[in-house]
Each structure stands twice: as C-alpha cells, then as structure tokens.
Design a protein around this motif. Structure first.
Motif, PDB file in Angstrom:
ATOM      1  N   VAL A 101      98.447 -12.978  66.859  1.00 31.41           N
ATOM      2  CA  VAL A 101      98.829 -11.843  67.713  1.00 31.41           C
ATOM      3  C   VAL A 101      99.557 -12.346  68.950  1.00 31.41           C
ATOM      4  CG1 VAL A 101      97.964  -9.785  68.897  1.00 31.41           C
ATOM      5  CG2 VAL A 101      96.719 -10.698  66.915  1.00 31.41           C
ATOM      6  N   GLU A 102     100.720 -11.782  69.232  1.00 29.55           N
ATOM      7  CA  GLU A 102     101.430 -12.126  70.471  1.00 29.55           C
ATOM      8  C   GLU A 102     100.737 -11.431  71.628  1.00 29.55           C
ATOM      9  OE1 GLU A 102     103.718 -14.186  71.040  1.00 29.55           O
ATOM     10  OE2 GLU A 102     104.499 -14.591  69.041  1.00 29.55           O
ATOM     11  N   PRO A 103     100.479 -12.152  72.730  1.00 29.73           N
ATOM     12  CA  PRO A 103      99.960 -11.427  73.895  1.00 29.73           C
ATOM     13  C   PRO A 103     101.047 -10.482  74.414  1.00 29.73           C
ATOM     14  CG  PRO A 103      99.974 -13.819  74.262  1.00 29.73           C
ATOM     15  CD  PRO A 103     100.682 -13.570  72.979  1.00 29.73           C
ATOM     16  N   SER A 104     100.658  -9.379  75.026  1.00 34.00           N
ATOM     17  CA  SER A 104     101.673  -8.460  75.579  1.00 34.00           C
ATOM     18  C   SER A 104     102.368  -9.169  76.732  1.00 34.00           C
ATOM     19  CB  SER A 104     101.035  -7.204  76.123  1.00 34.00           C
ATOM     20  OG  SER A 104     100.015  -6.805  75.309  1.00 34.00           O
ATOM     21  N   GLN A 105     103.561  -8.692  77.074  1.00 35.61           N
ATOM     22  CA  GLN A 105     104.318  -9.296  78.170  1.00 35.61           C
ATOM     23  C   GLN A 105     103.534  -9.198  79.468  1.00 35.61           C
ATOM     24  OE1 GLN A 105     107.095 -11.126  77.769  1.00 35.61           O
ATOM     25  NE2 GLN A 105     106.521 -10.799  75.630  1.00 35.61           N
ATOM     26  N   LYS A 106     102.939  -7.997  79.674  1.00 37.94           N
ATOM     27  CA  LYS A 106     102.242  -7.783  80.930  1.00 37.94           C
ATOM     28  C   LYS A 106     100.740  -7.792  80.653  1.00 37.94           C
ATOM     29  CE  LYS A 106     102.752  -4.708  84.788  1.00 37.94           C
ATOM     30  NZ  LYS A 106     102.155  -3.400  84.722  1.00 37.94           N
ATOM     31  N   ALA A 107     100.049  -8.768  81.235  1.00 39.19           N
ATOM     32  CA  ALA A 107      98.618  -8.901  80.951  1.00 39.19           C
ATOM     33  C   ALA A 107      97.881  -7.608  81.228  1.00 39.19           C
ATOM     34  CB  ALA A 107      98.043 -10.021  81.808  1.00 39.19           C
ATOM     35  N   GLY A 108      97.041  -7.212  80.315  1.00 34.75           N
ATOM     36  CA  GLY A 108      96.193  -6.043  80.517  1.00 34.75           C
ATOM     37  C   GLY A 108      96.867  -4.728  80.173  1.00 34.75           C
ATOM     38  N   LYS A 113     103.918  -2.789  70.813  1.00 34.05           N
ATOM     39  CA  LYS A 113     104.641  -3.424  69.700  1.00 34.05           C
ATOM     40  C   LYS A 113     103.639  -3.923  68.659  1.00 34.05           C
ATOM     41  CE  LYS A 113     108.624  -5.239  72.162  1.00 34.05           C
ATOM     42  NZ  LYS A 113     108.813  -6.380  73.052  1.00 34.05           N
ATOM     43  N   SER A 114     104.012  -3.772  67.375  1.00 26.82           N
ATOM     44  CA  SER A 114     103.089  -4.160  66.300  1.00 26.82           C
ATOM     45  C   SER A 114     102.660  -5.613  66.412  1.00 26.82           C
ATOM     46  CB  SER A 114     103.738  -3.934  64.938  1.00 26.82           C
ATOM     47  OG  SER A 114     103.981  -2.570  64.758  1.00 26.82           O
ATOM     48  N   GLU A 115     103.595  -6.495  66.817  1.00 27.83           N
ATOM     49  CA  GLU A 115     103.243  -7.921  66.840  1.00 27.83           C
ATOM     50  C   GLU A 115     102.218  -8.261  67.913  1.00 27.83           C
ATOM     51  OE1 GLU A 115     106.435  -6.861  67.350  1.00 27.83           O
ATOM     52  OE2 GLU A 115     107.463  -8.112  68.853  1.00 27.83           O
ATOM     53  N   CYS A 116     101.978  -7.300  68.842  1.00 29.39           N
ATOM     54  CA  CYS A 116     100.987  -7.524  69.918  1.00 29.39           C
ATOM     55  C   CYS A 116      99.681  -6.798  69.633  1.00 29.39           C
ATOM     56  CB  CYS A 116     101.520  -6.998  71.248  1.00 29.39           C
ATOM     57  SG  CYS A 116     103.086  -7.688  71.730  1.00 29.39           S
ATOM     58  N   LYS A 117      99.578  -6.239  68.423  1.00 25.93           N
ATOM     59  CA  LYS A 117      98.469  -5.305  68.198  1.00 25.93           C
ATOM     60  C   LYS A 117      97.301  -5.867  67.396  1.00 25.93           C
ATOM     61  CE  LYS A 117     100.396  -1.007  68.046  1.00 25.93           C
ATOM     62  NZ  LYS A 117     100.993   0.106  67.311  1.00 25.93           N
ATOM     63  N   HIS A 135      92.834 -11.789  75.027  1.00 29.36           N
ATOM     64  CA  HIS A 135      94.119 -12.386  74.663  1.00 29.36           C
ATOM     65  C   HIS A 135      95.281 -11.658  75.347  1.00 29.36           C
ATOM     66  CE1 HIS A 135      96.617 -14.809  72.049  1.00 29.36           C
ATOM     67  NE2 HIS A 135      97.194 -13.754  71.511  1.00 29.36           N
ATOM     68  N   GLY A 136      94.983 -10.511  75.978  1.00 32.29           N
ATOM     69  CA  GLY A 136      96.063  -9.698  76.547  1.00 32.29           C
ATOM     70  C   GLY A 136      96.842  -8.970  75.460  1.00 32.29           C
ATOM     71  N   ALA A 137      96.180  -8.687  74.354  1.00 30.47           N
ATOM     72  CA  ALA A 137      96.845  -7.985  73.250  1.00 30.47           C
ATOM     73  C   ALA A 137      96.621  -6.485  73.375  1.00 30.47           C
ATOM     74  CB  ALA A 137      96.279  -8.489  71.926  1.00 30.47           C
ATOM     75  N   ALA A 138      97.400  -5.711  72.615  1.00 28.51           N
ATOM     76  CA  ALA A 138      97.187  -4.257  72.580  1.00 28.51           C
ATOM     77  C   ALA A 138      96.109  -3.951  71.550  1.00 28.51           C
ATOM     78  CB  ALA A 138      98.482  -3.566  72.208  1.00 28.51           C
ATOM     79  N   LYS A 139      95.409  -2.826  71.762  1.00 29.61           N
ATOM     80  CA  LYS A 139      94.338  -2.449  70.823  1.00 29.61           C
ATOM     81  C   LYS A 139      94.720  -1.156  70.130  1.00 29.61           C
ATOM     82  CE  LYS A 139      91.700  -2.412  74.340  1.00 29.61           C
ATOM     83  NZ  LYS A 139      90.682  -2.298  75.359  1.00 29.61           N
ATOM     84  N   ASN A 140      94.450  -1.094  68.850  1.00 30.64           N
ATOM     85  CA  ASN A 140      94.614   0.170  68.135  1.00 30.64           C
ATOM     86  C   ASN A 140      93.311   0.472  67.412  1.00 30.64           C
ATOM     87  OD1 ASN A 140      96.070   2.431  67.365  1.00 30.64           O
ATOM     88  ND2 ASN A 140      96.630   1.521  65.393  1.00 30.64           N
ATOM     89  N   ALA A 167      99.827  -6.757  63.863  1.00 26.89           N
ATOM     90  CA  ALA A 167      99.742  -8.205  63.621  1.00 26.89           C
ATOM     91  C   ALA A 167      98.410  -8.574  62.981  1.00 26.89           C
ATOM     92  CB  ALA A 167      99.912  -8.947  64.945  1.00 26.89           C
ATOM     93  N   LEU A 168      97.333  -7.922  63.422  1.00 27.23           N
ATOM     94  CA  LEU A 168      96.001  -8.287  62.935  1.00 27.23           C
ATOM     95  C   LEU A 168      95.122  -7.042  62.845  1.00 27.23           C
ATOM     96  CD1 LEU A 168      93.928 -10.513  62.218  1.00 27.23           C
ATOM     97  CD2 LEU A 168      93.477 -10.758  64.658  1.00 27.23           C
ATOM     98  N   THR A 169      94.520  -6.873  61.677  1.00 28.22           N
ATOM     99  CA  THR A 169      93.602  -5.745  61.465  1.00 28.22           C
ATOM    100  C   THR A 169      92.232  -6.303  61.086  1.00 28.22           C
ATOM    101  OG1 THR A 169      95.379  -4.314  60.692  1.00 28.22           O
ATOM    102  CG2 THR A 169      93.148  -3.727  60.005  1.00 28.22           C
TER     103      THR A 169
END
Ligand SMILES: Cc1ncc(COP(=O)(O)O)c(C=O)c1O
Length: 372
Positions: A101-108, A113-117, A135-140, A167-169
C-alpha cells in the motif's frame, strides 16, 4: 531544546492504538475475553521448549524459520518459498500494509486513490484500521450485511463502495467478532473480482467447516494468514504466517526484521506440527462446548449467532441491563468476557469458548443475573 512532543510525527500523535483485551491477574478469574485456547500446548511442545532453554539462548535463531517453513509447506502442499513466518500473524498483516500500500501524500488525510487504500469489511478485526492509519494509508470499511454475512460480488458492485482495485483487502474468515463462517466458493468469487492483494485472515479457521487455503495457491494476488495463537494454544510464543505466491512472499521477506521470529517460538511451532492429533482432539472439544454453550444461552433468552470460531457473539435477553452492564456483572462474578462499544455490536457480548466447566460457570452466572 525541542519539546519531545514536537519530535513525534503528526500522524503518530493522532493515532489511536489498537486496544488488546485485558490480561488481568485475578486469582480464580474465568478468562473468556481474548479467544485464547483453554487447553495447554501438547506435552511434546512443552518438552521441546524446555529442552531448548540452555546456553544456546546466546545465539541468534534461524533468520528465515527454515525448518518451520519446510514443515508448514509439507502440511499445506506447497514449497517453503510460499511461506513467510511472523511474530504472530499480526506482524505479517502489518508487513502486507507496508509492502503493498502506498502511503497517502498527506499523512493522516487519506487519499482516496486505490493504490493508497486498505479495504476491509466492517465489523471485522479491529487491527486493520490501525495498521492503515499507522502507515498513513486510506481506509475503506465496507459494511457487512446486518446479520454479518458476506456481501456477494453482485451486491458489492451494486453498493458502489467496494473498491475492486484497492491495493490491499483484508477479509477475516471466519469473521470476528461475529463468528460467522464464509463459504470458500463465495470467497473465491470475491478474490476473482478483486484485483489488488487480498489477505484471507484465517486466524480461527480450525474451528470452521471450510478453509480457503487453496485460494492462496491458485491466485497470485491472494495470501492466507494463519496463526498458532488460537487453535494451537501458543499466544505466548507469537507465531503466525502467510501462505501465498513466492513473489509476494519475497517482497514481504525483504522488509521484515532479520530475526523476526524468536527461537523458542520456532521450536514450539515445529513441535506443534509434530503432534497435530492432540490439537485436532482439542478443536473437537471446543466445538462441542461452543454448541452446548450456545444452546444453553439460547434457552436463557440470549440471541446467539451461529459461530465457526472459538468464540460466540451473544446478545443478552432484553431487560433493564445493557450488554455493558452484563460485562460488569459477570466481571463482579469473576468471569471476564469482551464487549465492544461500536454500534453494530454494542448490544452483544463476545464470549471465548473455554472448558466445559467454564461454560457451565458462565451459564450459572447468567441464570443468577437473570433472577436477581
Ligand atoms: C482475526 C484475527 N487475526 C489475527 C489475529 C492475531 O493473531 P496473532 O496472535 O497471530 O498475532 C487475531 C487475534 O486476535 C485475530 O482475531
């Protein structure tokens, strides 16, 4: 001088750490709150661990847990290159977030974007959002059906909130805290439709009717997580693992600590695999206690969800007491269960399956509470 606070990343300031179940040391406590196994490790495991405690403790353990991976590979019909061991399965779950998972550009802030999710069903294992936040990733978080069953791919498509490219489920199967089991055929459809990495977290699978291990060997984007903690009475030693495609496993291997699995844990897990008969007998005992306890609580007016795990989710009978009141009353009677405050399960208690005597004590306590 800078204040210690100013030295800490803003993302870390704002984190809500995972809250593990309590581990109180109260004499005579019946502990049914953290899904530990009521039966001890096999005598062969205890003997192997004791025999390993000598001057060799000064040496580093095998860095890749080679023997354990070889034994697991044999058990699962794959190669050691399909397996990575962790300091509990929690560690391999965390590694997956860091590797895929890519961390989001802006922490928190959480980019969409799917690659940050990091994606998961809700409710399920409450560590997943913590790992994403760390990780600073987005949550779904996608809600399960009201009765905690899995949504079909068609329903997920109609619902529009499932990201088939996340990116990760993570899928907890059988689920926690509901205990609900999912059919491998349904999981296969979900894996086929979802394009990012899918982790099937099978922490409780030995208490279920089916397992989905074959999906990790069939699909290159599917990892199955297993642990020695629950079914194999080894929480204390912290050993868990992933099975999956060698390329994903190699990526995870690159970012783990060099000696992430402690030596005694490796010894204990290897000895466990040499005495599976002992553990399989325990699964049968726990399943039979689960069914008996479910029947008894149902007769008392509890709504007990069907479980394929070593715990049940049970709604106490309507009355003056809330589920939280029940938690406290049981605690006064030296029985510790788990209660979660979030809306979907706040009216339920999660009760770990203990020994038959512990289950009987719980039923007796419930009767006393109901008649008081
Ligand atoms: C669904 C699920 N996955 C993983 C774990 C972690 O297990 P381990 O002890 O292997 O880290 C737990 C522990 O409670 C769990 O409930």
């Amino acid at each position: 001088m800078k204040s210690p606070r100013s030295l800490i990343r803003p993302l870390v300031h704002d984190l809500h750490a995972y809250v593990p179940g309590e581990q109180p040391k109260i004499k005579g406590l019946i502990k049914l709150n953290t899904n530990e196994n009521p039966y001890p490790p096999s005598p062969r495991v205890l003997k192997a661990v004791k025999a390993a405690v000598d001057g060799r403790l000064r040496l580093y353990p095998n860095p890749t847990a080679q023997l354990l991976r070889e034994k697991l590979a044999k058990l699962h019909g794959c190669g050691p290159e399909n397996i990575i061991i962790g300091n509990g399965s929690d560690e391999v779950l965390a590694l997956a977030v860091r590797a895929f998972v890519e961390p989001s550009q802006k922490a928190g802030a959480g980019s969409q974007k799917s690659e940050c999710k990091v994606q998961y069903f809700h409710p399920s294992y409450s560590l997943y959002p913590v790992l994403a936040d760390t990780h600073g990733a987005a949550k779904n978080a996608v809600p399960l059906n009201a009765n905690f069953t899995l949504l079909t791919v068609a329903e997920l498509k109609r619902g529009g909130t499932w990201d088939f490219n996340a990116a990760l489920t993570f899928v907890t199967t059988p689920n926690a805290p509901s205990g609900c089991g999912y059919a491998t055929s349904e999981l296969e459809k979900l894996c086929r439709a979802t394009k990012g990495v899918v982790v099937l977290d099978e922490a409780y699978v030995d208490f279920a009717r089916e397992n989905a291990l074959k999906l990790a060997l069939k699909f290159p984007h599917v990892l199955v997580a297993r642990t020695f903690s629950k079914a194999y009475s080894l929480c204390f030693q912290r050993v868990g693992y992933f099975v999956g495609h060698p390329e994903l496993i190699a990526a995870l291997d690159k970012i783990r600590d060099s000696y992430n699995v402690n030596g005694l844990g490796q010894v204990a897990a290897v000895a466990t695999l040499e005495d599976l008969k002992y553990y399989r007998a325990n699964f049968r005992k726990i399943i039979s206690t689960r069914e008996e306890l479910s029947r008894s609580l149902t007769l008392l007016g509890f709504r007990v969800l069907p479980s394929e795990t070593n715990f049940i989710l049970a709604k106490p009978p309507g009355g003056a007491l809330t589920a939280k009141d029940w938690l406290e009353k049981l605690r006064e009677m030296k029985i510790l269960v788990r209660w979660f405050s979030y809306p979907e399960v706040k009216d339920y208690l999660r009760i770990t399956i203990g020994t038959p005597a512990e289950a009987q004590a719980l039923v007796k306590a419930a009767k006393a509470i109901l008649s008081s």
